[in-house]
Design an enzyme around this catalytic site. Structure first.
Site, PDB file in Angstrom:
ATOM      1  N   LYS A  48      53.467  -1.085  -1.918  1.00  0.00           N
ATOM      2  CA  LYS A  48      52.915   0.276  -1.950  1.00  0.00           C
ATOM      3  C   LYS A  48      51.700   0.350  -2.884  1.00  0.00           C
ATOM      4  O   LYS A  48      51.493  -0.546  -3.715  1.00  0.00           O
ATOM      5  CB  LYS A  48      54.001   1.237  -2.436  1.00  0.00           C
ATOM      6  CG  LYS A  48      54.446   0.980  -3.882  1.00  0.00           C
ATOM      7  CD  LYS A  48      55.680   1.803  -4.246  1.00  0.00           C
ATOM      8  CE  LYS A  48      56.110   1.547  -5.682  1.00  0.00           C
ATOM      9  NZ  LYS A  48      57.395   2.204  -5.993  1.00  0.00           N
ATOM     10  N   ARG A 146      65.866  11.791  -7.848  1.00  0.00           N
ATOM     11  CA  ARG A 146      64.584  11.853  -7.148  1.00  0.00           C
ATOM     12  C   ARG A 146      64.911  11.957  -5.661  1.00  0.00           C
ATOM     13  O   ARG A 146      65.566  12.915  -5.267  1.00  0.00           O
ATOM     14  CB  ARG A 146      63.737  10.626  -7.518  1.00  0.00           C
ATOM     15  CG  ARG A 146      62.246  10.840  -7.329  1.00  0.00           C
ATOM     16  CD  ARG A 146      61.418   9.627  -7.771  1.00  0.00           C
ATOM     17  NE  ARG A 146      61.590   8.483  -6.876  1.00  0.00           N
ATOM     18  CZ  ARG A 146      60.968   7.309  -7.042  1.00  0.00           C
ATOM     19  NH1 ARG A 146      60.144   7.121  -8.065  1.00  0.00           N
ATOM     20  NH2 ARG A 146      61.157   6.318  -6.187  1.00  0.00           N
ATOM     21  N   HIS A 178      68.072   4.141  -5.567  1.00  0.00           N
ATOM     22  CA  HIS A 178      67.080   3.618  -6.523  1.00  0.00           C
ATOM     23  C   HIS A 178      67.574   3.900  -7.943  1.00  0.00           C
ATOM     24  O   HIS A 178      68.166   4.947  -8.199  1.00  0.00           O
ATOM     25  CB  HIS A 178      65.739   4.311  -6.251  1.00  0.00           C
ATOM     26  CG  HIS A 178      64.534   3.650  -6.840  1.00  0.00           C
ATOM     27  ND1 HIS A 178      64.364   2.295  -6.891  1.00  0.00           N
ATOM     28  CD2 HIS A 178      63.408   4.182  -7.390  1.00  0.00           C
ATOM     29  CE1 HIS A 178      63.182   2.012  -7.446  1.00  0.00           C
ATOM     30  NE2 HIS A 178      62.593   3.143  -7.773  1.00  0.00           N
ATOM     31  N   ARG A 234      64.538  -4.992  -3.541  1.00  0.00           N
ATOM     32  CA  ARG A 234      63.216  -4.381  -3.350  1.00  0.00           C
ATOM     33  C   ARG A 234      62.341  -4.521  -4.601  1.00  0.00           C
ATOM     34  O   ARG A 234      61.989  -3.530  -5.220  1.00  0.00           O
ATOM     35  CB  ARG A 234      63.352  -2.877  -3.057  1.00  0.00           C
ATOM     36  CG  ARG A 234      64.125  -2.475  -1.825  1.00  0.00           C
ATOM     37  CD  ARG A 234      63.975  -0.962  -1.571  1.00  0.00           C
ATOM     38  NE  ARG A 234      64.187  -0.174  -2.756  1.00  0.00           N
ATOM     39  CZ  ARG A 234      65.352   0.359  -3.127  1.00  0.00           C
ATOM     40  NH1 ARG A 234      66.429   0.203  -2.375  1.00  0.00           N
ATOM     41  NH2 ARG A 234      65.444   1.074  -4.245  1.00  0.00           N
ATOM     42  N   TYR A 280      29.524   8.509 -26.195  1.00  0.00           N
ATOM     43  CA  TYR A 280      29.687   9.962 -26.255  1.00  0.00           C
ATOM     44  C   TYR A 280      30.440  10.405 -27.509  1.00  0.00           C
ATOM     45  O   TYR A 280      31.479   9.838 -27.846  1.00  0.00           O
ATOM     46  CB  TYR A 280      30.460  10.484 -25.042  1.00  0.00           C
ATOM     47  CG  TYR A 280      29.686  10.418 -23.741  1.00  0.00           C
ATOM     48  CD1 TYR A 280      28.409  10.976 -23.622  1.00  0.00           C
ATOM     49  CD2 TYR A 280      30.241   9.809 -22.622  1.00  0.00           C
ATOM     50  CE1 TYR A 280      27.714  10.911 -22.414  1.00  0.00           C
ATOM     51  CE2 TYR A 280      29.556   9.751 -21.418  1.00  0.00           C
ATOM     52  CZ  TYR A 280      28.284  10.301 -21.324  1.00  0.00           C
ATOM     53  OH  TYR A 280      27.613  10.239 -20.128  1.00  0.00           O
ATOM     54  N   CYS A 327      33.360   5.693 -21.064  1.00  0.00           N
ATOM     55  CA  CYS A 327      32.622   6.615 -20.196  1.00  0.00           C
ATOM     56  C   CYS A 327      33.103   6.452 -18.751  1.00  0.00           C
ATOM     57  O   CYS A 327      33.993   5.649 -18.474  1.00  0.00           O
ATOM     58  CB  CYS A 327      31.132   6.315 -20.261  1.00  0.00           C
ATOM     59  SG  CYS A 327      30.488   6.216 -21.948  1.00  0.00           S
ATOM     60  N   ASP A 329      31.592   5.049 -16.281  1.00  0.00           N
ATOM     61  CA  ASP A 329      31.220   3.783 -15.648  1.00  0.00           C
ATOM     62  C   ASP A 329      31.051   2.618 -16.609  1.00  0.00           C
ATOM     63  O   ASP A 329      30.728   1.516 -16.181  1.00  0.00           O
ATOM     64  CB  ASP A 329      29.878   3.956 -14.913  1.00  0.00           C
ATOM     65  CG  ASP A 329      29.865   5.200 -14.070  1.00  0.00           C
ATOM     66  OD1 ASP A 329      30.708   5.293 -13.168  1.00  0.00           O
ATOM     67  OD2 ASP A 329      29.043   6.101 -14.339  1.00  0.00           O
TER      68      ASP A 329
END
Ligand code: PLP
Length: 392
Positions: A48, A146, A178, A234, A280, A327, A329
């Site tokens: 997944k 869940r 699970h 799993r 920054y 930042c 990037d």
């Protein structure tokens, strides 16, 4: 004396930019360990979330080559992408949202989970459309809180499933649940969930449901809890060579090898005076004349902004903390008086055998788990594969 690690492999041209190097032989080695530990139970490699950020299709192929016989995904779209890539191994998708493409999944031979009568009804309707019974794994909530039917709703789910199965509208092939605390060795809920799961399977048998696939174990339970293996395990995170929890052991102790190395190259090296504010909001200020290096990865690539002044990277022969704000990037490292050049390799994390931090180190520094560190690496970062075999 341990042998010195092999030099970094020669890389294709696209690797000039920042990239995640994925060692598929490491995936194969880790899956082989899981298959061995699973013993007579079959192994479903969970791929997944783009293979936990490693690339779903190449990792799925490597896992199947190494002895996994099933693939596990969350949503149907992921399962259909596996089929589109020509992978015909059994696949289970367990998160069925309203409006999900159920008929397409059934037509593609994808197994589907159902934890409520409403999902069963939707599956039966989609079976009618495709003229083929859905293959269903009933979901029991044994304590995670869940997905799945609660213990009190379980008899009604079994009854509804048995009726639809008798009508030929679906086939109940599995029952699964699970864990909540599999990464906490000896946690009392582990045995309690195993017992509730066994009871749930017995109760289903009373409705004539005797599915051949009972499955409960994630990576931690596959490696350390044989009583949880049942017919199928799993594992997810361990497929990628990472430990399911620091308390359970290092990858090497568990027979795993981390597959991902996240790397970039310095795009600028410059000398600055003492007292220079960096990035920054100047959250870092140089305390001496020093050399700064610029690394072309940022939070848009999945580098957590919380790594500001916190996480370490390997560059110019030493580990260095990120200097100042991460930042979108890029981020900066303070190289002191060490020699560094434009284009020098920066390793954010990897297996750790060349002195680089690991994904676990990043998780520890940031108060999270290694799963999040690798799964969040964004699509702008190319995945470069080592040990890839030709597509069938
Ligand atoms: C993600 C997931 C797994 C794999 O868990 P790991 O801890 O990564 O081994 C197994 N089963 C389900 C239902 C999952 O959501």
């Amino acid at each position: 004396m341990t042998p010195s690690p092999a030099p970094p492999p020669a890389l294709p041209p696209e690797a000039a930019q920042a990239h995640a190097l994925i060692d598929l032989d490491a995936v194969r080695e880790s899956v082989a360990t899981l298959v061995r530990r699973a013993g007579p139970a079959a192994t479903m490699a969970v791929v997944k979330a783009d293979g936990y950020g490693h690339g779903m299709v190449p990792c799925a192929r490597a896992a199947l080559e190494a002895g996994a016989s099933w693939l596990g995904v969350t949503v149907i779209e992921e399962a259909l992408a596996l089929r589109a890539a020509g992978i015909d191994a059994p696949v289970l998708a367990w998160l069925i949202a309203p409006g999900a493409p159920l008929a397409a999944a059934i037509a593609a031979g994808v197994d589907l989970a159902a934890g409520s009568p409403a999902t069963l009804a939707a599956l039966a309707a989609a079976s009618g459309e495709t003229g083929r019974p859905a293959r269903v794994h009933l979901t029991l909530d044994t304590g995670l809180g869940r997905e799945g039917a609660s213990r009190s709703d379980w008899p009604a789910l079994c009854e509804a499933a048995a009726k639809l199965a008798a009508d030929g509208r679906l086939e109940v092939v599995g029952i699964w649940s699970h864990f909540a605390f599999a990464d906490a060795p000896g946690h009392p809920t582990v045995q309690a969930q195993i017992s509730r799961f066994s009871e749930g399977c017995e109760l289903a048998a009373g409705y004539g449901l005797r599915p051949v696939l009972r499955h409960l174990a994630n990576s931690a339970a596959t490696l350390l809890e044989p009583r949880a293996h049942f017919d199928l395990v799993r594992p997810g995170i361990a497929v990628y060579g990472l430990s399911p929890g620091p308390a359970l052991g290092t990858p090497a102790e568990l027979g795993l090898r981390p597959a991902m190395s996240l790397r970039g190259r310095l795009t600028l090296v410059k000398r600055v005076p003492p007292g220079s504010g960096v990035s920054y909001a100047h959250r870092y200020t140089t305390d001496r004349e020093t050399t700064l290096g610029l690394v072309p990865l940022g939070y848009a690539d999945g580098i957590p902004r919380a790594a500001t002044n916190t996480a370490e990277v390997l560059v110019a022969g030493a580990r260095r903390r990120i200097a100042g704000t991460v930042c979108m990037d890029q981020f900066v490292v303070d190289l002191g008086d060490d020699h560094a050049s434009l284009g020098d390799e920066v390793v954010l994390f990897g297996p750790g055998d060349r002195g680089e931090p690991t994904a676990q180190d990043w998780a520890d520094a940031l108060g999270t788990i290694n799963y999040e560190i690798v799964a969040r690496i964004g699509p702008r970062i190319p995945r470069v594969y080592l040990g890839e075999t030709a597509a069938p």
